[in-house]
Scaffold this motif. Structure first.
Motif, PDB file in Angstrom:
ATOM      1  N   LEU A 243       0.824  -1.205   0.000  1.00 22.13           N
ATOM      2  CA  LEU A 243       0.000   0.000   0.000  1.00 22.13           C
ATOM      3  C   LEU A 243       0.865   1.264   0.000  1.00 22.13           C
ATOM      4  CD1 LEU A 243      -2.821  -1.069   2.490  1.00 22.13           C
ATOM      5  CD2 LEU A 243      -2.786  -1.229  -0.008  1.00 22.13           C
ATOM      6  N   ILE A 244       2.021   1.192   0.651  1.00 21.61           N
ATOM      7  CA  ILE A 244       2.956   2.323   0.592  1.00 21.61           C
ATOM      8  C   ILE A 244       3.408   2.530  -0.856  1.00 21.61           C
ATOM      9  CG2 ILE A 244       5.229   3.155   1.287  1.00 21.61           C
ATOM     10  CD1 ILE A 244       3.257   3.389   3.535  1.00 21.61           C
ATOM     11  N   VAL A 245       3.710   1.425  -1.550  1.00 20.87           N
ATOM     12  CA  VAL A 245       4.068   1.524  -2.974  1.00 20.87           C
ATOM     13  C   VAL A 245       2.939   2.188  -3.750  1.00 20.87           C
ATOM     14  CG1 VAL A 245       4.565   0.210  -5.079  1.00 20.87           C
ATOM     15  CG2 VAL A 245       5.615  -0.474  -2.908  1.00 20.87           C
ATOM     16  N   GLY A 246       1.691   1.860  -3.401  1.00 19.19           N
ATOM     17  CA  GLY A 246       0.536   2.394  -4.101  1.00 19.19           C
ATOM     18  C   GLY A 246       0.228   3.841  -3.788  1.00 19.19           C
ATOM     19  N   GLY A 247       0.964   4.440  -2.849  1.00 16.10           N
ATOM     20  CA  GLY A 247       0.788   5.859  -2.581  1.00 16.10           C
ATOM     21  C   GLY A 247       0.029   6.199  -1.316  1.00 16.10           C
ATOM     22  N   LEU A 248      -0.386   5.200  -0.545  1.00 13.84           N
ATOM     23  CA  LEU A 248      -0.996   5.479   0.767  1.00 13.84           C
ATOM     24  C   LEU A 248       0.150   5.683   1.765  1.00 13.84           C
ATOM     25  CD1 LEU A 248      -3.910   2.858   0.828  1.00 13.84           C
ATOM     26  CD2 LEU A 248      -3.945   5.220   0.037  1.00 13.84           C
TER      27      LEU A 248
END
Length: 501
Positions: A243-248
């Motif tokens: 999710l960090i990769v996804g921008g969250l």
């Protein structure tokens, strides 16, 4: 007439008493007073609310509901003790006020038992001894207890029975209920703290095709429709980092994880874990958040920053100590691993100190064995143990100015680990090499080593920003702030081996 049940009895006596309760229920049902047909009850107040607001409520009508815990029958009048969600309150019951002689002498005195659920409507007053009470004008049996509570003055001391029958433990041991109320308060405090730091609470899968994020043996299950084996998650880490990769940029989850390992005072196969990840920070940022969470929970639950745990005075007010693993090992064992260059040297030192190791263990593994033997129990006050060896940290970013070590810390209090945090490894090439090393360890017999997660590696290849991550065991935190000696005391339903009968 005292009515305190369940002293030491033979099984034959107990069976007869249980039969009597069933007979009482049958009598009630045949008379048209089946308590199990009642679907609701008025409840305007709880016990502690009435006591705390006596001046405003004196003489006013209230309706309470709860469990009958004791009664003293004195001819035409009786005193009963009713337990509800908040505590206990005394009720004064007279023959003429609750339905006349037939109800009082038959239903109340003969058919209602200790342990039954009842409702009471009446007005608030104080007895001659100054006890806030309810003068009952109406008493209704809401649910019949077909079992017998443990004897009033001895409580429920059998710990095995307490854990197996937590509902009974909560009924007869009021302090147990308080511990679980504190547990809920701790979790809500953590949520409020992180929400205030602009974190987003998310949910990730419990069933996974590859268990990752920790070194642990997983539970295996089977999905019938897909016809594949799946695993119960052992950690929350890898989905959250996706999710960090996804921008969250700031995410956290509080949820159950499952590890197919041993059970002791600090471990249960399923437990509650909180993990959080924040982009554009490192393990120092995680230290600040971890310290903030601990202090906030301490203040909210204990009302102070200084507490006593199992006879140990703990101070959470001053800044937590920060010290490296090599510094602590040198302090308590005299061995300076900063001067140890090779695995061979480390093994020789381990032999000299009686440290047992396996063939697969490298220098960093042996450093950790020294820590476990010489240091761990000495970290009593809150301490951030920093800079672990790379061999035991497959998901952590390297300390590029100190070869063989990573940017990781563990929080220790009273000799126990409470949190684990990293500057997260975001180099997909390095991560693949670490996974390959873990796979080799699995082939050598380490069934707790990580598996290769190709999708996670693909996610890293899309670029994950510099990130700090932290995991905290909620159950151990609750143990700390409720002064509980074992994890089973803070789990409503701890894992237990089934009884034969």
């Amino acid at each position: 007439m005292a009515d305190n049940t369940n002293t030491e009895r033979t099984q034959e006596e107990l069976n007869e008493l249980l039969k009597i309760r069933h007979d009482k229920l049958k009598t009630l049902q045949e008379s048209g007073s089946d308590p199990f047909q009642i679907v609701k009850a008025d409840q305007t107040h709880h016990s502690e609310e009435i006591k705390a607001n006596f001046e405003a409520l004196e003489g006013k009508d209230v309706a309470v509901a709860g469990r009958l815990m004791s009664r003293r029958i004195m001819g035409k009048a009786s005193f009963i003790d009713l337990a509800d969600r908040d505590g206990h309150i005394q009720c004064y019951v007279t023959r003429d006020d609750v339905g006349g002689a037939e109800f009082y002498n038959t239903t109340f005195k003969k058919l209602i038992d200790i342990g039954d659920i009842i409702s009471v409507k009446g007005f608030v007053f104080k007895t001659k001894t100054g006890e806030v009470s309810i003068h009952a004008k109406e008493l209704t049996l809401l649910s019949k207890s077909l079992q017998i509570l443990p004897e009033k003055y001895h409580g429920l001391a059998n710990k095995d029975l307490r854990y197996r029958q937590r509902y009974l433990d909560l009924i007869v041991n009021p302090e147990v209920k308080e511990n679980f109320i504190k547990r809920s308060k701790i979790i809500s405090t953590i949520r409020a703290y992180l929400d205030g730091q602009d974190f987003l609470e998310v949910e990730t899968p419990i069933l996974q095709t590859i268990p990752g994020g920790a070194s642990a043996r997983p539970f295996i299950t089977h999905h019938n429709t897909l016809d594949i084996d799946m695993y119960l998650r052992i950690a929350l880490e890898l989905p959250l980092k996706r999710l960090i990769v996804g921008g969250l940029e700031r995410v956290y989850e509080i949820g159950r994880v499952f590890r197919n390992e041993g059970m002791d005072m600090k471990h249960n196969p399923e437990f509650t874990l909180m993990e959080l990840y924040q982009a554009y920070t490192d393990y120092y940022g995680m230290m600040d958040i971890t310290e903030g969470i601990i202090k906030e929970c301490c203040k909210k639950v204990a009302g102070t920053y200084k507490i006593n745990y199992q006879g140990i005075e703990l101070d959470f007010e001053k800044p937590f100590e920060r010290i490296t693993m090599t510094e602590t090992v040198k302090k308590y064992s005299g061995v300076d691993f900063d001067l140890v260059s090779t695995t061979e040297e480390a093994r020789a030192i381990a032999d000299k100190h009686g440290i047992e190791y396996e063939e697969r263990h490298l220098k960093g593994d042996i450093l950790n064995l020294f820590f476990e033997k010489y240091v761990e129990e000495n970290l009593v006050q809150p301490t951030f143990l920093m800079d672990h060896p790379i061999e035991i940290s497959p998901l952590t970013k390297k300390k590029y100015y100190k070869e063989g070590y990573v940017e990781r810390f563990e929080l220790f209090i009273v000799g126990r680990e409470f949190a684990n945090a990293y500057s997260e490894l975001n180099d997909p090439i390095d991560q693949r090499e670490r996974f390959i090393r873990q796979e080799q360890l699995r082939k050598l017999g380490d069934d707790e080593a990580n598996m290769i997660d190709e999708d996670f590696l693909t996610a890293l290849e899309y670029a994950m920003p510099p990130t700090g991550g932290m995991g905290m065991g909620i159950d151990r935190l609750v143990m700390l702030f409720t002064d509980a000696p074992t994890i089973r005391d803070v789990l409503l339903f701890p894992t237990m081996k089934p009884l034969d009968n």
